[in-house]
Design a protein around this motif. Structure first.
Motif, PDB file in Angstrom:
ATOM      1  N   ALA A  28       0.829  -1.207   0.000  1.00 49.77           N
ATOM      2  CA  ALA A  28       0.000   0.000   0.000  1.00 49.77           C
ATOM      3  C   ALA A  28       0.867   1.261   0.000  1.00 49.77           C
ATOM      4  O   ALA A  28       0.566   2.220  -0.712  1.00 49.77           O
ATOM      5  CB  ALA A  28      -0.923  -0.009   1.217  1.00 49.77           C
ATOM      6  N   MET A  32       0.863   4.078  -2.995  1.00 49.17           N
ATOM      7  CA  MET A  32       0.533   5.483  -2.749  1.00 49.17           C
ATOM      8  C   MET A  32       1.725   6.388  -3.051  1.00 49.17           C
ATOM      9  O   MET A  32       1.552   7.489  -3.588  1.00 49.17           O
ATOM     10  CB  MET A  32       0.062   5.687  -1.313  1.00 49.17           C
ATOM     11  CG  MET A  32      -0.393   7.092  -1.009  1.00 49.17           C
ATOM     12  SD  MET A  32      -1.617   7.831  -2.133  1.00 49.17           S
ATOM     13  CE  MET A  32      -3.039   6.837  -1.855  1.00 49.17           C
ATOM     14  N   VAL A  58      -3.045   5.317   4.127  1.00 54.28           N
ATOM     15  CA  VAL A  58      -3.096   4.198   3.184  1.00 54.28           C
ATOM     16  C   VAL A  58      -2.225   3.046   3.682  1.00 54.28           C
ATOM     17  O   VAL A  58      -2.587   1.876   3.528  1.00 54.28           O
ATOM     18  CB  VAL A  58      -2.686   4.661   1.771  1.00 54.28           C
ATOM     19  CG1 VAL A  58      -2.539   3.495   0.826  1.00 54.28           C
ATOM     20  CG2 VAL A  58      -3.713   5.634   1.239  1.00 54.28           C
ATOM     21  N   TYR A  94      -9.152  -6.317   0.863  1.00 56.57           N
ATOM     22  CA  TYR A  94      -7.914  -5.540   0.751  1.00 56.57           C
ATOM     23  C   TYR A  94      -8.076  -4.391  -0.246  1.00 56.57           C
ATOM     24  O   TYR A  94      -7.693  -3.261   0.038  1.00 56.57           O
ATOM     25  CB  TYR A  94      -6.758  -6.451   0.341  1.00 56.57           C
ATOM     26  CG  TYR A  94      -5.427  -5.748   0.344  1.00 56.57           C
ATOM     27  CD1 TYR A  94      -4.753  -5.503   1.530  1.00 56.57           C
ATOM     28  CD2 TYR A  94      -4.842  -5.311  -0.841  1.00 56.57           C
ATOM     29  CE1 TYR A  94      -3.539  -4.848   1.536  1.00 56.57           C
ATOM     30  CE2 TYR A  94      -3.630  -4.657  -0.837  1.00 56.57           C
ATOM     31  CZ  TYR A  94      -2.979  -4.433   0.359  1.00 56.57           C
ATOM     32  OH  TYR A  94      -1.786  -3.772   0.366  1.00 56.57           O
ATOM     33  N   VAL A  95      -8.655  -4.671  -1.400  1.00 56.38           N
ATOM     34  CA  VAL A  95      -8.824  -3.637  -2.429  1.00 56.38           C
ATOM     35  C   VAL A  95      -9.786  -2.548  -1.945  1.00 56.38           C
ATOM     36  O   VAL A  95      -9.523  -1.352  -2.118  1.00 56.38           O
ATOM     37  CB  VAL A  95      -9.305  -4.266  -3.756  1.00 56.38           C
ATOM     38  CG1 VAL A  95      -9.759  -3.213  -4.746  1.00 56.38           C
ATOM     39  CG2 VAL A  95      -8.211  -5.130  -4.344  1.00 56.38           C
ATOM     40  N   VAL A  96     -10.893  -2.936  -1.332  1.00 56.28           N
ATOM     41  CA  VAL A  96     -11.842  -1.946  -0.813  1.00 56.28           C
ATOM     42  C   VAL A  96     -11.201  -1.137   0.307  1.00 56.28           C
ATOM     43  O   VAL A  96     -11.385   0.085   0.395  1.00 56.28           O
ATOM     44  CB  VAL A  96     -13.149  -2.638  -0.342  1.00 56.28           C
ATOM     45  CG1 VAL A  96     -14.030  -1.677   0.427  1.00 56.28           C
ATOM     46  CG2 VAL A  96     -13.899  -3.198  -1.538  1.00 56.28           C
ATOM     47  N   LEU A  98      -7.984  -0.444   0.619  1.00 53.94           N
ATOM     48  CA  LEU A  98      -7.059   0.506  -0.006  1.00 53.94           C
ATOM     49  C   LEU A  98      -7.798   1.679  -0.632  1.00 53.94           C
ATOM     50  O   LEU A  98      -7.351   2.825  -0.556  1.00 53.94           O
ATOM     51  CB  LEU A  98      -6.214  -0.184  -1.073  1.00 53.94           C
ATOM     52  CG  LEU A  98      -5.032  -0.998  -0.610  1.00 53.94           C
ATOM     53  CD1 LEU A  98      -4.271  -1.538  -1.807  1.00 53.94           C
ATOM     54  CD2 LEU A  98      -4.116  -0.204   0.273  1.00 53.94           C
ATOM     55  N   TRP A  99      -8.926   1.389  -1.243  1.00 51.09           N
ATOM     56  CA  TRP A  99      -9.707   2.462  -1.847  1.00 51.09           C
ATOM     57  C   TRP A  99     -10.208   3.429  -0.777  1.00 51.09           C
ATOM     58  O   TRP A  99     -10.080   4.651  -0.913  1.00 51.09           O
ATOM     59  CB  TRP A  99     -10.876   1.880  -2.641  1.00 51.09           C
ATOM     60  CG  TRP A  99     -11.796   2.915  -3.185  1.00 51.09           C
ATOM     61  CD1 TRP A  99     -11.513   3.852  -4.129  1.00 51.09           C
ATOM     62  CD2 TRP A  99     -13.142   3.131  -2.792  1.00 51.09           C
ATOM     63  NE1 TRP A  99     -12.617   4.625  -4.355  1.00 51.09           N
ATOM     64  CE2 TRP A  99     -13.629   4.214  -3.546  1.00 51.09           C
ATOM     65  CE3 TRP A  99     -13.985   2.506  -1.881  1.00 51.09           C
ATOM     66  CZ2 TRP A  99     -14.917   4.685  -3.399  1.00 51.09           C
ATOM     67  CZ3 TRP A  99     -15.276   2.987  -1.755  1.00 51.09           C
ATOM     68  CH2 TRP A  99     -15.730   4.058  -2.501  1.00 51.09           C
ATOM     69  N   LEU A 100     -10.770   2.891   0.309  1.00 47.11           N
ATOM     70  CA  LEU A 100     -11.265   3.756   1.379  1.00 47.11           C
ATOM     71  C   LEU A 100     -10.121   4.507   2.061  1.00 47.11           C
ATOM     72  O   LEU A 100     -10.268   5.683   2.416  1.00 47.11           O
ATOM     73  CB  LEU A 100     -12.048   2.938   2.407  1.00 47.11           C
ATOM     74  CG  LEU A 100     -13.390   2.411   1.929  1.00 47.11           C
ATOM     75  CD1 LEU A 100     -14.002   1.492   2.989  1.00 47.11           C
ATOM     76  CD2 LEU A 100     -14.336   3.546   1.611  1.00 47.11           C
ATOM     77  N   SER A 102      -7.370   5.416   0.615  1.00 51.48           N
ATOM     78  CA  SER A 102      -6.959   6.459  -0.327  1.00 51.48           C
ATOM     79  C   SER A 102      -7.903   7.652  -0.266  1.00 51.48           C
ATOM     80  O   SER A 102      -7.463   8.804  -0.288  1.00 51.48           O
ATOM     81  CB  SER A 102      -6.926   5.911  -1.751  1.00 51.48           C
ATOM     82  OG  SER A 102      -6.001   4.884  -1.864  1.00 51.48           O
ATOM     83  N   VAL A 103      -9.185   7.388  -0.191  1.00 52.05           N
ATOM     84  CA  VAL A 103     -10.160   8.471  -0.097  1.00 52.05           C
ATOM     85  C   VAL A 103      -9.951   9.257   1.195  1.00 52.05           C
ATOM     86  O   VAL A 103      -9.911  10.497   1.188  1.00 52.05           O
ATOM     87  CB  VAL A 103     -11.601   7.931  -0.179  1.00 52.05           C
ATOM     88  CG1 VAL A 103     -12.608   9.010   0.162  1.00 52.05           C
ATOM     89  CG2 VAL A 103     -11.879   7.360  -1.556  1.00 52.05           C
ATOM     90  N   TRP A 111      -8.224  14.672  -3.623  1.00 51.07           N
ATOM     91  CA  TRP A 111      -9.574  14.114  -3.736  1.00 51.07           C
ATOM     92  C   TRP A 111     -10.579  15.200  -3.417  1.00 51.07           C
ATOM     93  O   TRP A 111     -11.059  15.335  -2.302  1.00 51.07           O
ATOM     94  CB  TRP A 111      -9.740  12.942  -2.770  1.00 51.07           C
ATOM     95  CG  TRP A 111     -10.923  12.099  -3.071  1.00 51.07           C
ATOM     96  CD1 TRP A 111     -12.206  12.349  -2.720  1.00 51.07           C
ATOM     97  CD2 TRP A 111     -10.948  10.878  -3.784  1.00 51.07           C
ATOM     98  NE1 TRP A 111     -13.025  11.361  -3.167  1.00 51.07           N
ATOM     99  CE2 TRP A 111     -12.271  10.442  -3.821  1.00 51.07           C
ATOM    100  CE3 TRP A 111      -9.981  10.099  -4.394  1.00 51.07           C
ATOM    101  CZ2 TRP A 111     -12.644   9.256  -4.457  1.00 51.07           C
ATOM    102  CZ3 TRP A 111     -10.350   8.943  -5.007  1.00 51.07           C
ATOM    103  CH2 TRP A 111     -11.680   8.534  -5.031  1.00 51.07           C
TER     104      TRP A 111
END
Length: 112
Positions: A28, A32, A58, A94-96, A98-100, A102-103, A111
């Motif tokens: 991660a 980033m 992240v 894991y992907v969700v 990382l997305w959250l 990042s947001v 953002w």
């Protein structure tokens, strides 16, 4: 003698969880850092150290995703989940995550 074996087994499990957590965090952080390296002219209103927040948030999200991956794959039989489903579910988590992460890390800077 039985207690010593239980203690040694516990250390191995802790080390495996730590490796999975560090792997998730490192991936991660690298992702980033690669994303933030592309920023040419950041807004001066963001401050001098604006990159620290996204990198930390992240990285923590990646570490949590790695730990969840370890827990799902290690205890999938106790949870009654097939191993293939546990792998797909942990990758999706894991992907969700990382997305959250990042947001949450980039809110107020990139953002908007």
């Amino acid at each position: 003698m039985v207690q010593q074996n239980d203690f040694q087994k516990q250390n191995v499990l802790t080390a495996a969880a730590g490796r999975r957590t560090l792997t998730g965090a490192a991936f991660a952080l690298a992702l980033m850092a690669l994303f933030l390296a592309g920023v040419q002219n950041p807004d001066p209103a963001w401050g001098k150290f604006w990159m620290i927040r996204p990198l930390l948030v992240v990285t923590m999200a990646g570490a949590l995703g790695g730990f969840i991956n370890y827990m799902l794959l290690h205890y999938h039989r106790r949870l009654g989940i097939h191993k293939g489903i546990a792998v797909v579910l942990s990758a999706l988590i894991y992907v969700v995550g990382l997305w959250l992460g990042s947001v949450l890390g980039l809110v107020g800077t990139l953002w908007d």
